[in-house]
Design an enzyme around this catalytic site. Sequence first.
Site, PDB file in Angstrom:
ATOM      1  N   LYS A 112       0.791  -1.349   0.196  1.00 18.15           N
ATOM      2  CA  LYS A 112       0.093   0.070  -0.081  1.00 18.15           C
ATOM      3  C   LYS A 112       0.769   1.349   0.008  1.00 18.15           C
ATOM      4  O   LYS A 112       0.588   2.348  -0.447  1.00 18.15           O
ATOM      5  CB  LYS A 112      -0.920   0.072   1.272  1.00 18.15           C
ATOM      6  CG  LYS A 112      -1.849  -1.292   1.307  1.00 18.15           C
ATOM      7  CD  LYS A 112      -2.801  -1.307   0.137  1.00 18.15           C
ATOM      8  CE  LYS A 112      -3.999  -2.453   0.703  1.00 18.15           C
ATOM      9  NZ  LYS A 112      -3.511  -3.633   0.741  1.00 18.15           N
TER      10      LYS A 112
HETATM   11  C1  LIG Z   1      -4.229  -4.817   0.387  1.00 15.85           C
HETATM   12  C2  LIG Z   1      -3.418  -6.125   0.365  1.00 15.85           C
HETATM   13  C3  LIG Z   1      -3.661  -6.983  -0.717  1.00 15.85           C
HETATM   14  C4  LIG Z   1      -4.764  -7.066  -1.743  1.00 15.85           C
HETATM   15  O1  LIG Z   1      -4.694  -6.030  -2.536  1.00 15.85           O
HETATM   16  P1  LIG Z   1      -5.933  -5.375  -3.337  1.00 15.85           P
HETATM   17  O2  LIG Z   1      -5.280  -4.363  -4.022  1.00 15.85           O
HETATM   18  O3  LIG Z   1      -6.753  -5.049  -2.379  1.00 15.85           O
HETATM   19  O4  LIG Z   1      -6.560  -6.642  -4.083  1.00 15.85           O
HETATM   20  C5  LIG Z   1      -2.721  -8.165  -0.712  1.00 15.85           C
HETATM   21  N1  LIG Z   1      -1.828  -8.330  -0.047  1.00 15.85           N
HETATM   22  C6  LIG Z   1      -1.579  -7.306   1.058  1.00 15.85           C
HETATM   23  C7  LIG Z   1      -0.438  -7.676   2.157  1.00 15.85           C
HETATM   24  C8  LIG Z   1      -2.419  -6.071   1.263  1.00 15.85           C
HETATM   25  O5  LIG Z   1      -2.052  -5.306   2.014  1.00 15.85           O
END
Ligand SMILES: *Cc1c(COP(=O)(O)O)cnc(C)c1O
Length: 495
Positions: A112
């Site tokens: 993120k």
């Molecule tokens: C948010 C997240 C995901 C999923 O990503 P999306 O964009 O919501 O599909 C997968 N792994 C981790 C560690 C995340 O923080």
Amino acid sequence: MEVLYKSTRSDMAPIKASEAILKGLSDDGGLFVPTAIPALDKSFAELSQMSYQQVAYEVLKLYLTDFTGEELKDCIAKAYDSKFDTPKIAPLRKAQGAYYLELFHGATIAFKDMALSILPHLMTTSAKKNNVKNEIVILTATSGDTGKAALAGFADVPGTRIIVFYPKGGVSAVQEKQMVTQKGNNTHVIGINGNFDDAQTGVKNIFNDKALAAQMEEKGFQFSSANSINIGRLVPQIAYYVYAYAQLVADGQITDGEKINICVPTGNFGNILAAYYAKKMGLPVEKLICASNENKVLYDFFASGTYDRNRDFILTSSPSMDILISSNLERLIYFVTGEDAAKNAAFMQQLSGDGVYEITDDMRAKLSDFWGGCATEQECFGKIKALYEAEGYIIDTHTAVAGAVYDAYVKETGDQAKTVIASTASPYKFSRSVMTAIDEAYKDQEDFALIDALCEKSGVAIPPAIEQIRTAPVLHNTVCGKDEMKQAVCSWLGI
Ligand SMILES: *Cc1c(COP(=O)(O)O)cnc(C)c1O
């Protein structure tokens, strides 16, 4: 070419990128999508010589066409700096025949950070461009990682405040500790008695509350969203897929133009959608492998054409993928309706009503870019152990879901194309699950003992993000019911 943003739910007049970033969600409840997906205008020979920041610029300039080059470069420089612990920003690691694209080298050690390091700068630049005088209030629901990354991105950014809701008991101990120790006078963290979907639905309802919006305006506030539905999150994520491909070319791992697969551990469908956009821009990608954990609503969707959220919500060891309503899927649905807003709106209506919709065969035929897979907890842990034993490389639980699904994909299809696996979190964020996957004997150890053991086994230094929370005081301890979210927001803002 100017790119504007239109809604997935009505034929409203398209708006500029900066306006779409400020609004987050369209007034009709739809998501913003570009009027046309631009094509990459640099060759891979050129891109392979570029730094991460330069590649990001080449991608962002094609989407955020009302920003000046200088504005974009300024945002990029502020985002992708020494907050990241490697100048590559998103390095690749080859292991067991796949290329793990490590997206966790930022401030909060999850992918993120890739988008949330830049979003605050895109947003404050957008506010300036549009003469916004109100204070921007970021409202976010998190399944664990978004919350901390958004808090870290927005903390003490002038002209902004941020409120994060997370499911109490639905995130890992480290994730919770990271959030409730967040500093910054403009930050507020609230646990809710409910799951992630409750938090996300609550936030959507607050966004759609017209009376509240009027009240806010009167007091000099306006909402925006840092959730992955914001186009300012989606666009920066496209950059690392282009960068990964360019790096593979630079390293001689692939030839220019060779098709690769991309495998993504998926929850809200934002990360894999960015890969899909990259493909549409001309990145040579064959399959987009969508990996789900035991909350396999997307796997079932790709297998049957029916999206059905009516099922038990399972708490897994990959909590950021514990999601039954994948918000960003709406952008794909809209696309495969042939960009028919009325049709898409009808599907979304069914989803919020009965919790289920079924797409047509014509629409299904347009999903052939995707291959859906899912992994059980056992398969996820098995992958962590196997990869560690084969290569000494330790991956987190989310990445392991993708790794296990990729293995299943190869077994089923025999496809030998080079594959990039999005590695979405540092194993340090999920050290309990990771260490017990390697050896059951760790299961009774304390959190920080596990972290030290992980350091010893992996030979990777403990990231500052983890060291800091060993001693950091808890600064946020508000918990509310899932029906009390609006009240909690109003009381913190004093309206
Ligand atoms: C948010 C997240 C995901 C999923 O990503 P999306 O964009 O919501 O599909 C997968 N792994 C981790 C560690 C995340 O923080």
